[in-house]
Every structure is written in C-alpha cells, then in structure tokens.
Design an enzyme around this catalytic site. Structure first.
Site, PDB file in Angstrom:
ATOM      1  CG  ASP A  22     -43.088  28.015  11.342  1.00 40.49           C
ATOM      2  OD1 ASP A  22     -43.851  28.099  10.361  1.00 40.49           O
ATOM      3  OD2 ASP A  22     -43.499  27.881  12.508  1.00 40.49           O
ATOM      4  N   GLY A  25     -45.549  32.041   5.537  1.00 33.97           N
ATOM      5  CA  GLY A  25     -46.897  32.566   5.313  1.00 33.97           C
ATOM      6  C   GLY A  25     -47.083  33.915   6.004  1.00 33.97           C
ATOM      7  NE  ARG A  26     -46.534  32.576  11.408  1.00 33.65           N
ATOM      8  CZ  ARG A  26     -45.797  31.993  12.343  1.00 33.65           C
ATOM      9  NH1 ARG A  26     -45.622  32.582  13.503  1.00 33.65           N
ATOM     10  NH2 ARG A  26     -45.229  30.827  12.113  1.00 33.65           N
ATOM     11  CG  ASN A  70     -46.459  21.028   5.802  1.00 32.54           C
ATOM     12  OD1 ASN A  70     -45.237  21.095   5.730  1.00 32.54           O
ATOM     13  ND2 ASN A  70     -47.137  21.607   6.784  1.00 32.54           N
ATOM     14  CD1 TRP A  71     -48.959  14.855   2.877  1.00 36.08           C
ATOM     15  CD2 TRP A  71     -49.214  15.672   0.815  1.00 36.08           C
ATOM     16  NE1 TRP A  71     -47.919  14.382   2.100  1.00 36.08           N
ATOM     17  CE2 TRP A  71     -48.060  14.864   0.832  1.00 36.08           C
ATOM     18  CE3 TRP A  71     -49.568  16.291  -0.390  1.00 36.08           C
ATOM     19  CZ2 TRP A  71     -47.256  14.664  -0.290  1.00 36.08           C
ATOM     20  CZ3 TRP A  71     -48.767  16.090  -1.518  1.00 36.08           C
ATOM     21  CH2 TRP A  71     -47.635  15.284  -1.462  1.00 36.08           C
ATOM     22  CD  GLU A 209     -27.665  22.627  24.110  1.00 31.67           C
ATOM     23  OE1 GLU A 209     -28.374  23.564  24.514  1.00 31.67           O
ATOM     24  OE2 GLU A 209     -27.302  21.675  24.838  1.00 31.67           O
TER      25      GLU A 209
HETATM   26  C1  FPP Z   1     -43.197  26.941   6.770  1.00 30.48           C
HETATM   27  O1  FPP Z   1     -43.796  28.229   6.744  1.00 30.48           O
HETATM   28  C2  FPP Z   1     -42.551  26.631   5.487  1.00 30.48           C
HETATM   29  C3  FPP Z   1     -42.852  25.607   4.650  1.00 30.48           C
HETATM   30  C4  FPP Z   1     -43.915  24.636   4.952  1.00 30.48           C
HETATM   31  C5  FPP Z   1     -42.173  25.422   3.348  1.00 30.48           C
HETATM   32  C6  FPP Z   1     -40.695  25.670   3.342  1.00 30.48           C
HETATM   33  C7  FPP Z   1     -40.182  25.599   1.968  1.00 30.48           C
HETATM   34  C8  FPP Z   1     -39.260  26.422   1.423  1.00 30.48           C
HETATM   35  C9  FPP Z   1     -38.595  27.516   2.151  1.00 30.48           C
HETATM   36  C10 FPP Z   1     -38.919  26.232  -0.025  1.00 30.48           C
HETATM   37  C11 FPP Z   1     -37.706  25.510  -0.427  1.00 30.48           C
HETATM   38  C12 FPP Z   1     -36.979  24.673   0.519  1.00 30.48           C
HETATM   39  C13 FPP Z   1     -36.196  23.578   0.230  1.00 30.48           C
HETATM   40  C14 FPP Z   1     -35.215  23.105   1.223  1.00 30.48           C
HETATM   41  C15 FPP Z   1     -36.300  22.785  -1.011  1.00 30.48           C
HETATM   42  P1  FPP Z   1     -45.375  28.346   6.958  1.00 30.48           P
HETATM   43  O2  FPP Z   1     -46.028  28.294   5.630  1.00 30.48           O
HETATM   44  O3  FPP Z   1     -45.831  27.293   7.914  1.00 30.48           O
HETATM   45  O4  FPP Z   1     -45.503  29.774   7.593  1.00 30.48           O
HETATM   46  P2  FPP Z   1     -46.639  30.272   8.613  1.00 30.48           P
HETATM   47  O5  FPP Z   1     -46.439  29.478   9.875  1.00 30.48           O
HETATM   48  O6  FPP Z   1     -46.317  31.716   8.785  1.00 30.48           O
HETATM   49  O7  FPP Z   1     -47.948  30.023   7.964  1.00 30.48           O
END
Ligand code: FPP
Length: 243
Positions: A22, A25-26, A70-71, A209
């Site tokens: 996670d 984006g930030r 996430n969609w 954990e």
């Molecule tokens: C969450 O950050 C991240 C995702 C929804 C996408 C994660 C995908 C990757 C790192 C790419 C490749 C991974 C694999 C295993 C194929 P966020 O966008 O929710 O961040 P935010 O909370 O700061 O907005």
C-alpha cells in the site's frame, strides 16, 4: 546478505509471508508525480521481496496486487495496472524460471483482459514444477468472494453426496480456497501505516502476526523486510493457548 543474517534467526522464519502493498499513490503524490508512477516503482519492491524470500528460504509468499474493489479506481489507473501486470510477467518470467519461483495467481481471473490472462496462464504453466518460492499473486481477489465460492463448492459436494455436512471442518474450508496450496500466513506486512485487512485472506489470517510499517510500498526494501522478520521473531505466538 551479511546484515540480514546478523539479525535474522534462520531457524524461525515465517513459512508464509503475506503482504498488502500500500502507499504507491501517496509515494508518487509526495514527489509531485502521477499515481501510476508509484505503481511502476512498486515493482522494484516486488522484485526485492521475491529475491529475498528465495535467499532466506521463505517458501510461500502472497502479494495483494489488485482487489475486487480496485475496479472502482479511475479507468486510466485500472488499465495502467492491467498493462503493468502484463509487462511485468513478460519481462520477469525468465528470471522467475531461473530463480525456481513457482507463480500462482489467486482471485477471479475471468474479467481480466484476455492478453493478461494468457500471460498469467503461460507463467503458471512454465513455472509449475519449480521448487523455490511459491508465489501467490492476488489479482481481482476478494476474500469474501473467495469464501462464497468455497461455500458453494462445498454445498455442491454435500448435495451430490460426496461429502457429509457433519464432516466439514477447518481443513475442508482451507482446501476450497484459492490458497489451498499454501499454509496459512505466519506474518502479514502492510505498508503505508494503514491498519486494516481490506478484504484480504480473512480466513487464512486468523492467527497471523501483523506488522504495519509507515513506509510506502515503493520504498520497501531489504532492510524493511529484515525489520519485519525480526519483529515477527520477537512475538510470542500462543494461538489462543496459555504457555
Ligand atoms: C496500493 O497502493 C497498490 C496497488 C493497488 C497496486 C500494487 C501493484 C504493484 C506494486 C505492481 C506489481 C505487482 C505485482 C505483484 C504484479 P495505492 O494505490 O492504494 O496507494 P495509496 O493508498 O497511496 O493511494
């Protein structure tokens, strides 16, 4: 490597590590960049974690890459992620084969773009005999959806007389989940400081954990992983019992 070995007890490693990646984006926003640049940079951390699981001998790894929720993100971000997954698979397949990684996708793959599904099936097929890290990638994954599917499959077996309702136990449920080939996670890491499960492996995480770090996913590196494992090794796991 030396640094890791100094802190980590190699005899008490998690067998299964799960991660909610996670903060992409930030991370990007903080740098004045578009969110998708955060996802692009997050792939570096994925590589670091897979490599270090292989080096340490952590046998199962599950990463939450895209949830059923996430969609609801902007269309441009969703399509960027889909093409990023596809690009990544094309680029990394050879290395995964060399590193003996066995890749397994968990989630409902059917609504994904056909070309991505093709790459997913190709990479699962090509790595299925590998004996190294068993790497689950959760894409279009939702734990409640997974449990509903498991209930339906079990109900069908009961209806057809293959299974008696009385014999249903923990194992029956586990065996009908996407993660049936992996033990329950010992350690869950969530990056970016959020303290929730976000519909991720709700059944499987019953006695896991949890380690939350403020670090955004693209900054998660070998030292961060080291710290999470050391923290895990300091926990007193009682599984609800008294010692
Ligand atoms: C969450 O950050 C991240 C995702 C929804 C996408 C994660 C995908 C990757 C790192 C790419 C490749 C991974 C694999 C295993 C194929 P966020 O966008 O929710 O961040 P935010 O909370 O700061 O907005």
């Amino acid at each position: 490597m030396k640094e890791l070995l100094e802190h980590i007890n190699l005899k008490n490693l998690p067998k299964h590590l799960a991660i909610i990646m996670d903060g992409n984006g930030r991370w990007a926003k903080q740098k004045g960049m578009m969110r998708v640049i955060g996802h692009e940079n997050g792939t570096q951390s994925v590589k670091i974690v897979v490599e270090n699981c292989a080096r340490l001998g952590i046998s199962h790894l599950t990463l939450y890459a895209f949830s059923t929720e996430n969609w609801g993100r902007p269309t441009g971000e969703v399509s960027f992620l889909m093409s990023l997954f596809e690009r990544l698979l094309q680029k990394e397949l050879k290395e995964m084969e060399e590193e003996e990684v066995c890749i397994n996708f968990i989630g409902d793959l059917t609504p994904l773009p056909p070309s991505l599904q093709q790459e997913m099936h190709r990479s699962m097929e090509r790595t299925k005999h590998n004996q190294g890290v068993f790497f689950n990638v959760a894409i279009n994954y939702g734990s409640r959806h997974e449990m509903i599917n498991a209930c339906k499959a079990i109900a069908q077996k009961v209806q057809q007389g293959e299974l008696s309702a009385d014999s249903i136990n923990d194992q029956t449920i586990s065996q009908h989940l996407y993660t049936s080939a992996s033990p329950d996670p010992d350690l869950l890491i969530r990056t970016s400081g959020e303290m929730r499960l976000s519909n991720f492996m709700l059944w499987q995480l019953a006695y896991t954990e949890i380690y939350v770090t403020e670090t955004f996913w693209p900054d998660f590196d070998k030292n961060q992983l080291d710290r999470a494992i050391v923290s895990f090794q300091q926990r007193d796991r009682r599984f609800g019992k008294v010692k």
